[in-house]
Design a protein around this motif. Structure first.
Motif, PDB file in Angstrom:
ATOM      1  N   VAL A   8     -27.147 -22.669   5.643  1.00 56.19           N
ATOM      2  CA  VAL A   8     -27.862 -23.718   4.919  1.00 56.19           C
ATOM      3  C   VAL A   8     -29.303 -23.295   4.646  1.00 56.19           C
ATOM      4  N   GLY A   9     -29.706 -23.361   3.391  1.00 51.22           N
ATOM      5  CA  GLY A   9     -31.068 -23.027   2.998  1.00 51.22           C
ATOM      6  C   GLY A   9     -31.317 -21.552   2.772  1.00 51.22           C
ATOM      7  N   ASP A  10     -30.326 -20.709   3.060  1.00 48.64           N
ATOM      8  CA  ASP A  10     -30.467 -19.254   2.943  1.00 48.64           C
ATOM      9  C   ASP A  10     -29.576 -18.789   1.792  1.00 48.64           C
ATOM     10  N   VAL A  11     -30.140 -18.610   0.604  1.00 52.64           N
ATOM     11  CA  VAL A  11     -29.337 -18.310  -0.580  1.00 52.64           C
ATOM     12  C   VAL A  11     -28.571 -16.994  -0.446  1.00 52.64           C
ATOM     13  N   LEU A  40     -13.497 -26.251  -1.321  1.00 50.29           N
ATOM     14  CA  LEU A  40     -14.708 -26.636  -2.036  1.00 50.29           C
ATOM     15  C   LEU A  40     -15.307 -27.923  -1.460  1.00 50.29           C
ATOM     16  N   ALA A  41     -14.455 -28.910  -1.211  1.00 47.31           N
ATOM     17  CA  ALA A  41     -14.946 -30.179  -0.672  1.00 47.31           C
ATOM     18  C   ALA A  41     -15.504 -30.010   0.736  1.00 47.31           C
ATOM     19  N   SER A  42     -14.826 -29.217   1.562  1.00 49.74           N
ATOM     20  CA  SER A  42     -15.258 -29.056   2.953  1.00 49.74           C
ATOM     21  C   SER A  42     -16.591 -28.338   3.042  1.00 49.74           C
ATOM     22  N   VAL A  43     -16.777 -27.288   2.226  1.00 51.56           N
ATOM     23  CA  VAL A  43     -18.059 -26.581   2.239  1.00 51.56           C
ATOM     24  C   VAL A  43     -19.172 -27.485   1.735  1.00 51.56           C
ATOM     25  N   THR A  44     -18.911 -28.255   0.684  1.00 45.20           N
ATOM     26  CA  THR A  44     -19.936 -29.155   0.149  1.00 45.20           C
ATOM     27  C   THR A  44     -20.254 -30.268   1.138  1.00 45.20           C
ATOM     28  N   ALA A  45     -19.286 -30.671   1.937  1.00 41.37           N
ATOM     29  CA  ALA A  45     -19.548 -31.687   2.956  1.00 41.37           C
ATOM     30  C   ALA A  45     -20.508 -31.166   4.019  1.00 41.37           C
ATOM     31  N   VAL A  46     -20.501 -29.861   4.246  1.00 41.89           N
ATOM     32  CA  VAL A  46     -21.459 -29.262   5.174  1.00 41.89           C
ATOM     33  C   VAL A  46     -22.841 -29.215   4.538  1.00 41.89           C
ATOM     34  N   ALA A  49     -25.652 -27.759  -1.459  1.00 42.17           N
ATOM     35  CA  ALA A  49     -26.075 -26.522  -2.103  1.00 42.17           C
ATOM     36  C   ALA A  49     -25.077 -25.390  -1.841  1.00 42.17           C
ATOM     37  N   ALA A  50     -24.480 -25.368  -0.661  1.00 40.56           N
ATOM     38  CA  ALA A  50     -23.478 -24.341  -0.357  1.00 40.56           C
ATOM     39  C   ALA A  50     -22.286 -24.476  -1.292  1.00 40.56           C
ATOM     40  N   GLY A  51     -21.841 -25.702  -1.515  1.00 38.24           N
ATOM     41  CA  GLY A  51     -20.752 -25.924  -2.455  1.00 38.24           C
ATOM     42  C   GLY A  51     -21.145 -25.544  -3.870  1.00 38.24           C
ATOM     43  N   ARG A  52     -22.402 -25.798  -4.215  1.00 42.44           N
ATOM     44  CA  ARG A  52     -22.899 -25.482  -5.558  1.00 42.44           C
ATOM     45  C   ARG A  52     -22.947 -23.971  -5.786  1.00 42.44           C
ATOM     46  N   VAL A  53     -23.100 -23.183  -4.738  1.00 43.25           N
ATOM     47  CA  VAL A  53     -23.057 -21.725  -4.851  1.00 43.25           C
ATOM     48  C   VAL A  53     -21.613 -21.232  -4.884  1.00 43.25           C
ATOM     49  N   LEU A  54     -20.765 -21.808  -4.040  1.00 43.32           N
ATOM     50  CA  LEU A  54     -19.393 -21.338  -3.911  1.00 43.32           C
ATOM     51  C   LEU A  54     -18.570 -21.617  -5.163  1.00 43.32           C
ATOM     52  N   GLU A  55     -18.710 -22.802  -5.728  1.00 45.94           N
ATOM     53  CA  GLU A  55     -17.820 -23.220  -6.822  1.00 45.94           C
ATOM     54  C   GLU A  55     -17.861 -22.293  -8.027  1.00 45.94           C
ATOM     55  N   PRO A  56     -19.039 -21.932  -8.577  1.00 48.55           N
ATOM     56  CA  PRO A  56     -19.016 -21.054  -9.752  1.00 48.55           C
ATOM     57  C   PRO A  56     -18.504 -19.647  -9.453  1.00 48.55           C
ATOM     58  N   HIS A  57     -18.727 -19.164  -8.241  1.00 45.93           N
ATOM     59  CA  HIS A  57     -18.225 -17.836  -7.886  1.00 45.93           C
ATOM     60  C   HIS A  57     -16.694 -17.827  -7.902  1.00 45.93           C
ATOM     61  N   GLU A 166     -33.131 -24.966  -3.615  1.00 51.21           N
ATOM     62  CA  GLU A 166     -32.927 -23.539  -3.418  1.00 51.21           C
ATOM     63  C   GLU A 166     -32.060 -22.910  -4.503  1.00 51.21           C
ATOM     64  N   ILE A 167     -31.634 -23.727  -5.490  1.00 50.12           N
ATOM     65  CA  ILE A 167     -30.767 -23.212  -6.551  1.00 50.12           C
ATOM     66  C   ILE A 167     -31.397 -23.505  -7.912  1.00 50.12           C
ATOM     67  N   PRO A 168     -32.479 -22.826  -8.248  1.00 51.17           N
ATOM     68  CA  PRO A 168     -33.130 -23.075  -9.535  1.00 51.17           C
ATOM     69  C   PRO A 168     -32.255 -22.647 -10.704  1.00 51.17           C
ATOM     70  N   SER A 169     -32.303 -23.427 -11.761  1.00 51.51           N
ATOM     71  CA  SER A 169     -31.595 -23.092 -12.991  1.00 51.51           C
ATOM     72  C   SER A 169     -32.620 -22.818 -14.071  1.00 51.51           C
ATOM     73  N   GLY A 170     -32.576 -21.632 -14.645  1.00 47.25           N
ATOM     74  CA  GLY A 170     -33.532 -21.255 -15.674  1.00 47.25           C
ATOM     75  C   GLY A 170     -32.850 -20.592 -16.852  1.00 47.25           C
ATOM     76  N   THR A 171     -33.642 -20.022 -17.723  1.00 48.96           N
ATOM     77  CA  THR A 171     -33.147 -19.381 -18.939  1.00 48.96           C
ATOM     78  C   THR A 171     -33.100 -17.868 -18.747  1.00 48.96           C
ATOM     79  N   VAL A 172     -32.011 -17.272 -19.201  1.00 46.90           N
ATOM     80  CA  VAL A 172     -31.857 -15.820 -19.175  1.00 46.90           C
ATOM     81  C   VAL A 172     -31.884 -15.315 -20.611  1.00 46.90           C
ATOM     82  N   HIS A 173     -32.634 -14.242 -20.830  1.00 39.83           N
ATOM     83  CA  HIS A 173     -32.784 -13.664 -22.163  1.00 39.83           C
ATOM     84  C   HIS A 173     -32.015 -12.348 -22.238  1.00 39.83           C
ATOM     85  N   PHE A 174     -31.350 -12.133 -23.366  1.00 38.56           N
ATOM     86  CA  PHE A 174     -30.539 -10.937 -23.572  1.00 38.56           C
ATOM     87  C   PHE A 174     -30.992 -10.229 -24.849  1.00 38.56           C
ATOM     88  N   ASP A 175     -31.268  -8.943 -24.727  1.00 42.20           N
ATOM     89  CA  ASP A 175     -31.725  -8.149 -25.860  1.00 42.20           C
ATOM     90  C   ASP A 175     -30.809  -6.933 -26.014  1.00 42.20           C
TER      91      ASP A 175
END
Length: 340
Positions: A8-11, A40-46, A49-57, A166-175
């Motif tokens: 928890v809290g350690d990205v 997914l539900a069990s990790v998010t219950a802990v 943010a942990a669930g928010r990292v796990l789900e997209p992976h 701990e999970i900032p969402s920003g813009t990514v640029h591609f060139d």
């Protein structure tokens, strides 16, 4: 779930947890969808943010598996074509925003990304991503991209949120960044896995609501042990929370079984996803309101874990578009048959 609690809290630790989970977690539609959603539900219950990292992976792993064999045709001459390996940490970036546009342009038998993609959570700490980009002729297609490639840069997220700090969402640029196509134009949104993934997010939301309900129950028991029995209002609210969570848990389990049985492998999958996501999001907000009203301001002010969970969950469920999603469901209902 001890690993999730310790991270928890350690990205970086949360990303390691996601990578380890992906090695054994089932993919939706392969016979153990209910177990996937339970993870997914069990990790998010802990920790939300942990669930928010796990789900997209895990979602990225599923998308790559669903796309296997579909990438023939344009893009096959890319140096990395056919060589996608699911290693490192992955994200899924499909959001759009006014004034920002990401395009995939064919060049010498390959695809190159040009432009910007918004709402890319943890992008600077990830290795790869599945993302959507506009293609020639209209529409959007999915691509796999190396986030360490030349031409990738990360904008300052300017993340001021109190939720999911701990999970900032920003813009990514591609060139001119090479990208590997995953299916053709429209495939990403038309595949049933898009709906299945959306319901996986709802499983995370439900896990967060379970954690809020557990903290409420613990508080009532602790007060009773101290001689302050819960009043009728508190008991009524706890009863409502109990039947709500019991009904939703059964609904998701039944829906997972339908996915595995092949009953939600067509256009009806998204309609069911809208039902699931709307039902869970509404319940989460209701449970948060009931618990907050009963416990008052003290835990929000002095209980760090409780305050974090409430703020994290409030932001996370805003991935649901409320009445706009209900309007979409209403249009589908008007145009088709109803189960009622």
């Amino acid at each position: 779930m001890a690993e999730a609690q310790a991270a928890v809290g350690d990205v970086p630790a949360l990303l390691d947890l996601a990578k380890a989970a992906a090695a054994t977690a089932p993919k939706p539609g392969e016979g153990r969808t209910a177990f996937l959603w339970e993870i997914l539900a069990s990790v998010t219950a802990v920790d939300v943010a942990a669930g928010r990292v796990l789900e997209p992976h895990l979602d990225a792993a599923a998308i790559l598996a669903q796309a296997a064999g579909l990438a023939a045709g344009e893009g096959r001459d890319c140096p990395d074509f056919g060589g996608i390996r699911f290693d490192g940490a992955w994200g899924v970036f499909a959001a759009e925003a006014p004034g920002l546009r990401l395009e995939a342009r064919a060049a010498d038998g390959c695809f190159l990304l040009h432009g910007s993609k918004p709402w890319c959570s943890l992008a600077a700490q990830l290795d790869h991503a599945v993302l959507t980009a506009h293609v020639e002729g209209g529409g959007r297609a999915a691509f796999a991209v190396d986030l360490h490639a030349d031409g990738v840069s990360f904008g300052d997220p300017e993340w001021t949120s109190r939720g999911l700090r701990e999970i900032p969402s920003g813009t990514v640029h591609f060139d001119g960044v090479p990208a590997v196509p995953l299916g053709g134009s429209g495939w990403y949104y038309q595949r049933p896995g898009f709906a299945w993934g959306g319901m996986g997010v709802a499983a995370c939301w439900l896990g967060g609501a379970v954690a809020v309900a557990r903290s409420f129950t613990t508080s009532l028991r602790k007060a009773a042990d101290g001689g302050r029995e819960p009043d009728q209002i508190a008991l009524a609210h706890l009863g409502e929370i109990d039947r709500t969570l019991a009904a939703l848990t059964a609904y998701l389990a039944r829906t997972a079984d339908r996915i595995d049985a092949g009953e939600l492998s067509d256009a009806g999958a998204w309609r069911e996803a809208l039902r699931v996501r709307g039902s869970v999001a509404t319940a989460v907000e209701r449970i948060q309101a009931l618990v907050s009203q009963n416990l008052g301001p003290a835990p929000l002010a002095f209980d760090d874990a409780y305050g974090k969970r409430m703020a994290d969950l409030a932001l996370y469920i805003r991935q649901h578009h409320a009445m706009r999603d209900d309007a979409q469901l209403g249009a589908l209902t008007l145009a088709g048959d109803t189960p009622w």
